[in-house]
Design a protein around this motif. Structure first.
Motif, PDB file in Angstrom:
ATOM      1  N   CYS A  68       0.941  -1.103   0.021  1.00 23.82           N
ATOM      2  CA  CYS A  68       0.062   0.017  -0.043  1.00 23.82           C
ATOM      3  C   CYS A  68       0.793   1.200   0.100  1.00 23.82           C
ATOM      4  N   TYR A  70      -0.114   4.085   0.877  1.00 25.51           N
ATOM      5  CA  TYR A  70      -0.681   4.977   2.001  1.00 25.51           C
ATOM      6  C   TYR A  70      -0.121   4.551   3.374  1.00 25.51           C
ATOM      7  N   LYS A  73       1.055   6.569   6.228  1.00 28.18           N
ATOM      8  CA  LYS A  73       0.127   7.766   6.751  1.00 28.18           C
ATOM      9  C   LYS A  73      -1.195   7.324   7.137  1.00 28.18           C
ATOM     10  N   CYS A  74      -1.862   6.506   6.353  1.00 27.78           N
ATOM     11  CA  CYS A  74      -3.217   6.169   6.640  1.00 27.78           C
ATOM     12  C   CYS A  74      -3.447   5.232   8.022  1.00 27.78           C
ATOM     13  N   LYS A 138      -5.868   9.759   9.253  1.00 33.50           N
ATOM     14  CA  LYS A 138      -4.519   9.684   9.732  1.00 33.50           C
ATOM     15  C   LYS A 138      -4.508   8.985  10.900  1.00 33.50           C
ATOM     16  N   VAL A 145      -6.095  11.472   4.733  1.00 32.91           N
ATOM     17  CA  VAL A 145      -4.989  10.928   3.751  1.00 32.91           C
ATOM     18  C   VAL A 145      -5.858  10.647   2.378  1.00 32.91           C
ATOM     19  N   VAL A 147      -6.774   9.225  -1.011  1.00 34.12           N
ATOM     20  CA  VAL A 147      -6.679   7.839  -1.354  1.00 34.12           C
ATOM     21  C   VAL A 147      -7.425   7.551  -2.664  1.00 34.12           C
TER      22      VAL A 147
END
Length: 373
Positions: A68, A70, A73-74, A138, A145, A147
Motif C-alpha cells: 500500500c 499510503y 500515513k493512513c 491519519k 489521507v 486515497v
C-alpha cells in the motif's frame, strides 16, 4: 528520551511490545516482533510507556514490503508490512493470553482459520472528504489521507471509488461516505449517515461464511434446542443454525437489520424463528429468564466491540446450559465472561477466525457449557 529496544511481541492494539532491564514495558506503534529499534519515550514516569518509533536498527526477518502506497500515513491497516503467518501467530497468542489471564483453559483450542483473501476483501469501507480530498483519517487524527485505491477493499468498491472521485465537488466541512457491496453485487453509496445506520455486516464475506459454520457446529455440539440470540443483526448467524433447533428469538436494536432479518425468515419459511426489536439493556434483562416470550437453554451473543457492559450474567438463568460468545475484543470479552465459572460453566472450545487480515483486529468464537443436574 531515546532508547534502544528489542521488540518481543505485539500488544492488544497491534503495537510492538518491549521490556527493559528495570521491568518497564514499552508500546511502540509500527514496530514488529524481532525489530531492534530506537524509540522516543515522551514520559518515563510510568512503568507502562507509550513510545514513538524513531528508526529501525535491525529489521525483523518477518518484515515485508507493504503493498500500500499510503501505509505510513493512513490510520487503517497496521500490519501490511508483516508476513501473514506471523500475523496469525500473533492473533492466536493474544487470544491464548486472554484465557490465561482469566484462568480459563478451553478443553479444545481450535487453530485459527486463515483468510484466503488477505487483500481486496473488504465489502465495506468508510471514507471522509475534506475539501477535494477523499480518503481515510491519519492515525490518531482527523486529517484525511487522500486515497485513490485501498488495497484491502473489494475491486468493485475501488472501481466505485474512482468514479466517485471524478464527480467530487469542494466540501466546506468534513463529509463521511460509506461504500458497501450489496448481496446483488452492486456498490451502495451512503453519505453522512450514523455509523452502521443500516446495521452491522461483516466486512469479509469468505471469513463470514466460516464464522457462520463455526456457530452452527457449536450449536450442534451443545445440543441446543431453544436459543436466545442477542445482537442478532440481520440474521447472519441465525439462519445458519435455525433449522437445527426448536426455536430462536433474535434481539436486535437496529430497525433496518430487523426488517432484513424478517424478509429472510419469510423467504426461508422458518416458523420457529422470531425477531424482536430492542436494545440489550437492564430493561430487557429484567424481562427475560424463565418468563421470557420463549424459554431458552442456549444464549448466543455477538456484541459490538465494547461488549455487553457487564450484562451477560443477567441473561443466564438456571436452565441455560450453553453460551456462545462471538467476540472482536479480548478486553470486553474478559469483563463479560469473568463470572461464568462461578455459575458452573466450563470453556468447551474456542475458534479464532481471521476476519481482518493486515490488521491487529481479532475475531473468535467461544462455547461455554454447564452440565445441569
Amino acid at each position: 528520551m531515546e532508547t534502544q529496544l528489542e521488540i518481543l511481541r505485539t500488544g492488544l492494539e497491534g503495537q510492538g511490545v518491549a521490556n527493559d532491564e528495570e521491568g518497564n514495558v514499552y508500546f511502540v506503534e509500527r514496530a514488529l516482533p524481532g525489530d531492534v529499534i530506537v524509540a522516543e519515550v515522551p514520559d518515563t514516569r510510568k512503568r507502562y510507556r507509550d513510545a514513538n518509533l524513531v528508526s529501525i536498527i535491525t529489521p525483523s526477518s518477518e518484515r515485508r514490503e507493504s503493498p500500500c502506497a499510503y501505509f505510513q500515513k493512513c490510520g487503517g491497516c497496521d500490519w501490511l508490512d508483516w508476513n501473514y503467518a506471523s500475523q496469525l501467530e500473533a492473533k492466536e497468542s493474544t487470544i491464548r493470553h486472554t484465557f490465561d489471564r482469566l484462568k480459563l483453559q478451553p478443553k479444545e483450542f481450535l487453530p485459527i482459520i486463515p483468510a484466503q483473501e488477505q487483500l481486496s476483501y473488504r465489502h465495506r469501507i468508510q471514507l471522509h472528504q475534506q475539501g477535494t480530498m477523499l480518503g481515510f483519517f491519519k492515525r490518531r487524527s482527523h486529517d484525511v489521507v487522500d486515497v485513490e485505491k485501498c488495497v484491502v477493499a473489494h475491486p468493485k468498491i475501488n472501481e466505485h471509488l474512482t468514479e466517485l472521485r471524478s464527480r467530487l465537488t469542494l466540501a466546506s466541512e468534513t463529509q463521511k461516505v460509506e461504500l458497501s457491496l450489496s448481496t446483488s453485487g452492486a456498490v451502495e453509496e451512503t453519505w453522512n449517515s450514523a455509523h452502521a445506520s443500516k446495521g452491522f455486516v461483516q466486512s469479509h464475506g469468505a471469513q463470514n461464511a466460516h464464522l457462520r459454520r463455526e456457530v452452527g457446529e457449536m450449536i450442534a455440539r451443545a445440543a441446543s434446542e431453544h436459543v436466545l440470540e442477542l445482537y442478532s443483526g440481520n440474521g447472519n448467524l441465525t439462519f445458519e443454525y435455525a433449522s437445527k433447533v426448536k426455536s430462536v428469538v433474535g434481539v436486535e436494536e437496529n430497525r433496518y437489520s430487523i426488517e432484513q432479518a424478517e424478509k429472510s425468515r419469510n423467504a426461508s419459511q422458518l416458523e420457529n424463528v422470531r425477531f424482536q426489536a430492542g436494545r440489550v439493556s437492564e430493561v430487557l434483562a429484567a424481562k427475560v429468564g424463565e418468563n421470557f416470550v420463549q424459554p431458552y437453554d442456549t444464549l448466543l451473543v455477538n456484541p459490538p466491540r465494547k461488549g455487553m457492559g457487564g450484562l451477560l450474567d443477567e441473561f443466564v438463568h438456571r436452565d441455560v446450559k450453553a453460551i456462545l460468545y462471538v467476540s472482536c475484543s479480548p478486553p470486553a470479552f474478559s469483563k463479560d465472561v469473568s463470572g461464568l465459572q462461578r455459575k458452573g460453566f466450563q470453556l468447551e472450545c474456542v475458534r479464532p477466525i481471521d476476519m481482518f487480515p493486515q490488521t491487529h483486529h481479532i475475531e473468535f468464537v467461544s462455547l461455554f457449557l454447564r452440565y445441569l443436574h
